[in-house]
Write a protein that holds these residues in place. Structure first.
Motif, PDB file in Angstrom:
ATOM      1  N   UNK A  55       2.808  -0.550   8.687  1.00 44.50           N
ATOM      2  CA  UNK A  55       3.315   0.549   7.872  1.00 44.50           C
ATOM      3  C   UNK A  55       2.755   1.788   8.537  1.00 44.50           C
ATOM      4  N   UNK A  97      -4.188   3.705   1.810  1.00 47.79           N
ATOM      5  CA  UNK A  97      -4.890   2.460   1.521  1.00 47.79           C
ATOM      6  C   UNK A  97      -6.240   2.382   2.260  1.00 47.79           C
ATOM      7  N   UNK A  98      -7.195   1.622   1.717  1.00 44.10           N
ATOM      8  CA  UNK A  98      -8.466   1.422   2.450  1.00 44.10           C
ATOM      9  C   UNK A  98      -8.251   0.713   3.787  1.00 44.10           C
ATOM     10  N   UNK A  99      -7.083   0.114   3.968  1.00 44.77           N
ATOM     11  CA  UNK A  99      -6.785  -0.635   5.203  1.00 44.77           C
ATOM     12  C   UNK A  99      -6.137   0.257   6.273  1.00 44.77           C
ATOM     13  N   UNK A 100      -6.085   1.533   6.006  1.00 48.13           N
ATOM     14  CA  UNK A 100      -5.446   2.475   6.943  1.00 48.13           C
ATOM     15  C   UNK A 100      -6.409   2.878   8.062  1.00 48.13           C
ATOM     16  N   UNK A 154       1.215  -4.217   7.762  1.00 50.61           N
ATOM     17  CA  UNK A 154       2.228  -4.452   6.730  1.00 50.61           C
ATOM     18  C   UNK A 154       1.755  -5.533   5.761  1.00 50.61           C
ATOM     19  N   UNK A 155       0.811  -6.364   6.238  1.00 55.06           N
ATOM     20  CA  UNK A 155       0.360  -7.498   5.418  1.00 55.06           C
ATOM     21  C   UNK A 155      -0.824  -7.168   4.503  1.00 55.06           C
ATOM     22  N   UNK A 156      -1.283  -5.943   4.545  1.00 50.37           N
ATOM     23  CA  UNK A 156      -2.410  -5.528   3.700  1.00 50.37           C
ATOM     24  C   UNK A 156      -1.900  -4.647   2.550  1.00 50.37           C
ATOM     25  N   UNK A 157      -2.647  -4.620   1.437  1.00 52.91           N
ATOM     26  CA  UNK A 157      -2.178  -3.838   0.285  1.00 52.91           C
ATOM     27  C   UNK A 157      -2.117  -2.335   0.558  1.00 52.91           C
ATOM     28  N   UNK A 158      -1.238  -1.677  -0.190  1.00 50.82           N
ATOM     29  CA  UNK A 158      -1.191  -0.215  -0.145  1.00 50.82           C
ATOM     30  C   UNK A 158      -1.889   0.320  -1.396  1.00 50.82           C
ATOM     31  N   UNK A 159      -2.139   1.627  -1.412  1.00 51.16           N
ATOM     32  CA  UNK A 159      -2.792   2.213  -2.598  1.00 51.16           C
ATOM     33  C   UNK A 159      -1.758   3.117  -3.271  1.00 51.16           C
ATOM     34  N   UNK A 190       5.062   6.399   3.986  1.00 49.29           N
ATOM     35  CA  UNK A 190       5.000   5.310   4.959  1.00 49.29           C
ATOM     36  C   UNK A 190       6.378   4.722   5.251  1.00 49.29           C
ATOM     37  N   UNK A 191       6.497   4.144   6.438  1.00 49.20           N
ATOM     38  CA  UNK A 191       7.697   3.365   6.738  1.00 49.20           C
ATOM     39  C   UNK A 191       7.291   2.110   7.498  1.00 49.20           C
ATOM     40  N   UNK A 192       8.172   1.117   7.454  1.00 49.04           N
ATOM     41  CA  UNK A 192       7.909  -0.136   8.164  1.00 49.04           C
ATOM     42  C   UNK A 192       8.183   0.075   9.649  1.00 49.04           C
TER      43      UNK A 192
END
Lengths: 141, 234
Positions: free
Chosen positions: B94, B124-127, B216-221, B228-230
């Motif tokens: 994303x 997200x914390x995964x960004x 793409x496989x991690x959660x968003x906030x 965001x885009x794929x």
């Protein structure tokens, strides 16, 4: 040929946007892109088929339609085909995503993107704390 | 410590070399062309920076609008770091719909960026964030970073006081030292790391890009299709 904006149910994918705020979003988008809206179409709540929009299009031959988000597009098979078949010549604009285009491929791409996002898990920010967010990241499998 | 671990659990940031420099040099040429300020794409970047430094706010705004044509900037930047991006997030991503272009003009009133962490915006914390200058940075003109451990401590301290970005964080600006970077280098950092920039002296504008991305496989906030885009890496 008419330019229209469309308001829908307050629940738009993950967003909750009252119809007056939807109008603000679309009017601002139109203003920034030098588009004059001639008609505002209110879709009923709890419906995602955009049937009113299509019914009006048959009568008024819309040239350009603004929606707040790609999440307002239909997400079921026959409803998707109906809007693509009926409105393939109409230019669609999605204000929140800043996307625009026309035709079946474009609409399909938007619908698929919305579906992809609906599958992604979301952290509920109302149920977490700042200090927990790093733990969520650290412990994610 | 390897780069991925350094970014995730070490200092929280790392200086990296652009993997595909040719790609990035072409991007810089396109940037110069799209600015539409009577510069040809092969013009020296410092001449372009000097022209920008002499522009008023309205002219800069116009140049920024010209840059909106650049609608695949995020993809081009990420494809300048394909190996590292893949190591951090895999192939399915994303990404920020529109990467950010930053043009800081020297002089009084020059934009200073107070300390903040990217998470504040609802990403997200995964960004991860890539920050890349388009030229060598003059002394103090880059971004300063507060190491992850210290940043997390501050988050906790402020949370205990019922604050987010309160005075403790905001008053950190005065004693920070920006990271020096050469053209061809970038900084990648996680969204918990406090950072900002301070006023600097120069006759030239500072130009940089930044882009946010996650798996793409991690959660968003809170950020969703609005931001965001794929994207699948080439």
């Amino acid at each position: 040929m008419t330019v229209a904006s469309v308001t829908t149910d307050i629940n738009i994918g993950p967003f909750k946007i009252p119809s007056n705020a939807q109008n603000m979003i679309m009017n601002n988008y139109a203003d920034r892109n030098k588009i004059s809206i001639e008609l505002v179409i209110p879709e009923p709540m709890m419906s995602r088929s955009l049937a009113t929009l299509q019914w009006i299009h048959n009568d008024r031959k819309l040239s350009l339609v603004i929606l707040s988000s790609i999440y307002q597009l239909p997400d079921e098979g026959n409803k998707i085909s109906e809007i693509i078949n009926n409105m393939s010549e109409v230019n669609f604009h999605f204000a929140i995503e800043g996307l625009n285009g026309k035709g079946g491929d474009f609409l399909h791409k938007c619908i698929e993107e919305a579906k992809k996002f609906m599958k992604i898990s979301m952290i509920d920010s109302t149920k977490t704390k700042w200090s927990e967010l790093y733990e969520i990241k650290k412990n994610f499998n | 410590m390897d780069t991925v671990n350094e970014i995730n659990s070490g200092k929280g940031y790392a200086i990296v070399k652009i993997e595909n420099l040719e790609n990035f040099i072409q991007l810089r040429k396109n940037f110069i062309k799209n600015l539409n300020i009577n510069s040809n794409e092969d013009e020296d970047i410092d001449i372009v920076r000097e022209k920008i430094a002499k522009m008023n706010k309205s002219e800069i705004n116009k140049a920024m609008i010209n840059l909106l044509k650049f609608n695949n900037l995020s993809e081009i930047i990420l494809n300048s770091f394909p190996k590292l991006v893949k190591q951090l997030c895999g192939e399915e991503l994303l990404i920020q719909r529109r990467a950010t272009v930053i043009m800081n003009v020297p002089g009084k009133g020059q934009a200073k960026q107070w300390p903040h962490y990217e998470l504040m915006s609802g990403i997200s914390p995964f960004t991860y964030v890539i920050w890349i200058p388009m030229h060598d940075l003059e002394e103090n003109s880059g971004v300063y970073f507060v190491e992850l451990e210290k940043s997390l401590e501050l988050i906790k301290k402020e949370e205990a006081q019922g604050l987010v970005n309160g005075p403790t964080v905001l008053n950190m600006m005065s004693d920070q030292k920006p990271v020096p970077l050469k053209f061809g280098e970038a900084i990648i950092f996680n969204p918990f790391v406090l950072h900002g920039n301070i006023q600097f002296k120069s006759n030239l504008a500072r130009i940089a890009y930044n882009v946010r991305f996650q798996s793409f496989k991690k959660p968003i906030l809170q950020k969703n299709t609005d931001y965001l885009k794929y994207y699948k890496l080439n």
